[in-house]
Design an enzyme around this catalytic site. Structure first.
Site, mmCIF file in Angstrom:
data_model
loop_
_atom_site.group_PDB
_atom_site.id
_atom_site.type_symbol
_atom_site.label_atom_id
_atom_site.label_comp_id
_atom_site.label_asym_id
_atom_site.label_seq_id
_atom_site.Cartn_x
_atom_site.Cartn_y
_atom_site.Cartn_z
ATOM 1 N N GLU A 286 1.069 -1.294 -0.152
ATOM 2 C CA GLU A 286 0.335 0.327 -0.482
ATOM 3 C C GLU A 286 0.273 1.236 -0.372
ATOM 4 O O GLU A 286 2.173 1.578 0.648
ATOM 5 C CB GLU A 286 -0.682 -0.408 1.243
ATOM 6 C CG GLU A 286 -2.418 -0.087 0.812
ATOM 7 C CD GLU A 286 -3.132 1.030 0.650
ATOM 8 O OE1 GLU A 286 -2.676 1.740 -0.652
ATOM 9 O OE2 GLU A 286 -4.511 0.914 0.752
ATOM 10 N N ASP B 148 -3.941 5.838 6.496
ATOM 11 C CA ASP B 148 -4.704 6.625 6.733
ATOM 12 C C ASP B 148 -5.716 6.660 8.446
ATOM 13 O O ASP B 148 -5.250 6.508 8.813
ATOM 14 C CB ASP B 148 -4.816 7.517 5.796
ATOM 15 C CG ASP B 148 -5.797 9.025 6.091
ATOM 16 O OD1 ASP B 148 -5.123 9.861 7.199
ATOM 17 O OD2 ASP B 148 -7.050 9.520 6.195
ATOM 18 N N ASP C 38 -1.800 10.966 -4.815
ATOM 19 C CA ASP C 38 -2.259 11.865 -6.003
ATOM 20 C C ASP C 38 -3.070 12.801 -4.931
ATOM 21 O O ASP C 38 -3.722 12.718 -4.518
ATOM 22 C CB ASP C 38 -3.049 11.319 -7.035
ATOM 23 C CG ASP C 38 -4.780 11.009 -6.934
ATOM 24 O OD1 ASP C 38 -4.573 9.758 -5.978
ATOM 25 O OD2 ASP C 38 -6.003 11.663 -7.289
#
Ligand code: IMP
Ligand code: MG
Length: 175
Positions: free
Chosen positions: A98, A102, A158
């Site tokens: 990954e 978060d 992104d």
């Protein structure tokens, strides 16, 4: 230093160094196992491409794409598989790769989903751990960097689809 994407948090040289260390750790732990490294698309793709070249043992790769409902920069916790693995993982030594953990919701969902397929073992390797933001407890087996609560772009990650091609990690201003 201000660069496209914002303030540079981790340079390309620091990334190369740390990803090399992670690759050597995986190679040591899985020397005889032919592990299956699963890239969680899209954010992990740059990390994955560098990592697998630093794992100097026989290995197999596959890809999975997950979508988090709600969009925006925070995950809602409602996750679905947008594109599934192409091979069976039963009785394989699997490592999920990954980009960033978060809240922990995405990786917890994926872990539970993978476990229903009966791998021989299942570990998690994350480039970044935003530990302050955790909502769901999750054990991470390999972590590149623990980072503060800032929005990261670059090296695959992104914001609104942009910045994935930056070769460094930046903290996006105002996100
Ligand atoms: P979680 O489910 O809250 O742990 O979110 C994990 C996913 O949210 C990651 O795989 C990323 O796709 C995305 N994400 C979380 N934080 C950031 C960030 O700072 N920059 C870019 N993407 C992020
Ligand atoms: Mg991701």
């Amino acid at each position: 230093m201000a660069q496209p994407g914002g303030r540079v948090l981790v340079t390309r040289e620091e990334l190369a160094q740390r990803v090399g260390e992670l690759g050597r750790a995986v190679a040591r732990d899985y020397a005889e196992a032919n592990p299956l490294l699963v890239c969680v698309l899209k954010g992990a793709v740059v990390f994955f491409a560098d990592l697998i070249r630093a794992v100097d043992i026989p290995l197999t790769t596959d890809f999975i794409s997950v979508a988090s409902y709600g969009g925006g920069s925070a995950s809602s916790g409602v996750v679905k598989i947008a594109s599934d693995l192409s091979i069976t993982i039963e009785n394989r030594d699997v490592i999920l790769i990954e980009d960033i953990i978060d809240s922990g919701r995405t990786i917890s969902y994926l872990k539970r989903n993978m476990e229903t397929r009966h791998p021989k073992s299942l570990r998690i390797c994350a480039l970044l751990d935003k530990v302050e933001r955790r909502q769901v407890e999750v054990d991470l087996d390999y972590v590149g960097f623990t980072i503060p609560n800032v929005f990261i772009v670059g090296y695959g990650m992104d914001h609104g689809g942009l910045y994935r091609n930056l070769p460094y990690l930046a903290a996006l201003d105002g996100a």
